[in-house]
Design an enzyme around this catalytic site. Structure first.
Site, PDB file in Angstrom:
ATOM      1  N   SER A  44      -5.026  -3.849 -11.308  1.00  0.00           N
ATOM      2  CA  SER A  44      -5.272  -2.536 -10.859  1.00  0.00           C
ATOM      3  C   SER A  44      -6.928  -2.247 -11.498  1.00  0.00           C
ATOM      4  O   SER A  44      -7.120  -1.144 -11.303  1.00  0.00           O
ATOM      5  CB  SER A  44      -4.153  -1.422 -11.157  1.00  0.00           C
ATOM      6  OG  SER A  44      -3.947  -1.624 -12.623  1.00  0.00           O
ATOM      7  N   LYS A 112       2.167 -12.142 -14.702  1.00  0.00           N
ATOM      8  CA  LYS A 112       2.859 -11.509 -13.720  1.00  0.00           C
ATOM      9  C   LYS A 112       2.331 -12.074 -12.494  1.00  0.00           C
ATOM     10  O   LYS A 112       0.974 -12.241 -12.342  1.00  0.00           O
ATOM     11  CB  LYS A 112       2.712 -10.155 -13.928  1.00  0.00           C
ATOM     12  CG  LYS A 112       3.456  -9.163 -12.612  1.00  0.00           C
ATOM     13  CD  LYS A 112       3.670  -7.808 -12.814  1.00  0.00           C
ATOM     14  CE  LYS A 112       2.320  -6.899 -12.569  1.00  0.00           C
ATOM     15  NZ  LYS A 112       1.654  -7.125 -11.221  1.00  0.00           N
ATOM     16  N   GLU A 182       7.875  -2.426  -6.918  1.00  0.00           N
ATOM     17  CA  GLU A 182       6.948  -1.320  -6.400  1.00  0.00           C
ATOM     18  C   GLU A 182       6.941  -0.919  -5.000  1.00  0.00           C
ATOM     19  O   GLU A 182       7.179  -1.579  -3.905  1.00  0.00           O
ATOM     20  CB  GLU A 182       5.366  -1.908  -6.673  1.00  0.00           C
ATOM     21  CG  GLU A 182       4.357  -0.902  -6.310  1.00  0.00           C
ATOM     22  CD  GLU A 182       2.814  -1.203  -6.928  1.00  0.00           C
ATOM     23  OE1 GLU A 182       2.742  -2.263  -7.517  1.00  0.00           O
ATOM     24  OE2 GLU A 182       1.947  -0.627  -6.473  1.00  0.00           O
TER      25      GLU A 182
HETATM   26  O1  KIV Z   1      -1.925  -4.038 -11.451  1.00  0.00           O
HETATM   27  C1  KIV Z   1      -1.198  -3.307 -11.921  1.00  0.00           C
HETATM   28  O2  KIV Z   1      -1.329  -2.307 -12.519  1.00  0.00           O
HETATM   29  C2  KIV Z   1       0.337  -3.441 -11.518  1.00  0.00           C
HETATM   30  C3  KIV Z   1       1.257  -2.486 -11.705  1.00  0.00           C
HETATM   31  C4  KIV Z   1       0.963  -1.294 -10.880  1.00  0.00           C
HETATM   32  C5  KIV Z   1       2.557  -2.898 -11.749  1.00  0.00           C
HETATM   33  O3  KIV Z   1       0.765  -4.354 -11.067  1.00  0.00           O
END
Ligand code: KIV
Length: 269
Positions: A44, A112, A182
């Site tokens: 993000s 992640k 999400e």
């Molecule tokens: O990139 C991000 O901030 C995310 C979260 C919204 C879970 O993947």
């Protein structure tokens, strides 16, 4: 510092897990000072810090650079670095190298990645084989924006509900230690949380996941993005321009600097 066993224990004890994104030294420092359980250096970053329309242009080097800054601000917090688009899609060798760079160069504790298709399950297994803990991410996965045809809630139809639940089970079997959910109906978030032994972290996934994650700039009111799952705890988007305007006015009107802001010469003997 928390570790993957801490989070398992928190799920067992029904203790909610707090995850917050951070992208630089100050946001890392503030997140650690507030005792968040996990910091996510999310892709993000592309939207809230770098000004792109989506997350697809974020590079591995961007995430490494920002993870290092967050680590300098949050020395004692468990940090997860997001794997950018196309850094875990091609070969297991590349996937392992990219995940390792986030740990070794970035200073993250885990990585992640998004999705639950067979290729993603193989990517999760490849990374875990290198002793790197993995968080998976299902539902409205922003890196799939073009294949979804936009940012829209996922898993509303029975067939999609079943598919996402099935993928969540495959992810747990592959060895991921946590799952971000999400943009899905609360019912699906609850069902996945009840059926998995690994913790789930929701963002727009309802009240019953094992923890919640929100974006730093969203909770501080620094974005124009106001979906219903976000709670804004302070409106910095009005506070910051007001402070900058006040500074600018004071300089123009010669009210700043004042006597208290200036240096005196050293008196000679
Ligand atoms: O990139 C991000 O901030 C995310 C979260 C919204 C879970 O993947």
């Amino acid at each position: 510092m928390n570790n993957i066993r801490t989070f398992k224990k928190m799920k067992r004890k029904n203790e909610k897990i707090v995850m917050l994104t951070a992208y630089d030294y100050p946001s890392g420092k503030y997140a650690e000072a507030a005792n968040v359980d996990i910091i996510l250096v999310g892709d993000s970053l592309g939207m809230v810090v770098l000004g792109y329309n989506d997350t697809l242009n974020v590079t591995l080097d961007d995430i490494i650079y920002h993870t290092r800054a967050v680590r300098r601000g949050a020395k004692d917090t468990f940090i997860v670095a997001d794997m950018p688009f196309m850094t875990y899609h091609i070969t297991p060798e590349e996937t392992k190298e990219n995940a390792a760079a986030l740990i070794v160069e970035g200073g993250a504790n885990a990585v992640k990645l998004e999705g639950g298709k067979p290729g993603r399950i193989e990517a999760i297994k490849a990374i875990i084989e290198c002793e790197i803990p993995v968080i998976a991410h299902l539902g409205l996965t922003p890196q799939s924006i073009h294949s979804f045809g936009g940012f829209s809630v996922q898993g509303r139809k029975e067939i999609d509900h079943k598919r996402i639940l099935g993928q969540a089970k495959e992810i747990e079997k592959a060895g991921a230690f946590m799952l971000v959910l999400e943009g899905i109906p609360e019912k699906l978030g609850k069902e996945i949380t009840e059926q998995l032994s690994i913790p789930t972290i929701g963002i727009g996934a309802g009240r019953f996941t094992d923890g919640q994650v929100l974006v730093y700039h969203d909770i501080l009111g620094m974005t124009d993005f106001k979906p219903k799952f976000v709670k804004t705890y302070i409106d910095l988007s009005s506070v910051i321009p007001k402070a900058i305007k006040e500074y600018s006015n004071e300089v123009k009107k010669e009210k700043f600097p004042k006597e208290e802001n200036v240096y005196e010469p050293i008196k000679s003997l």
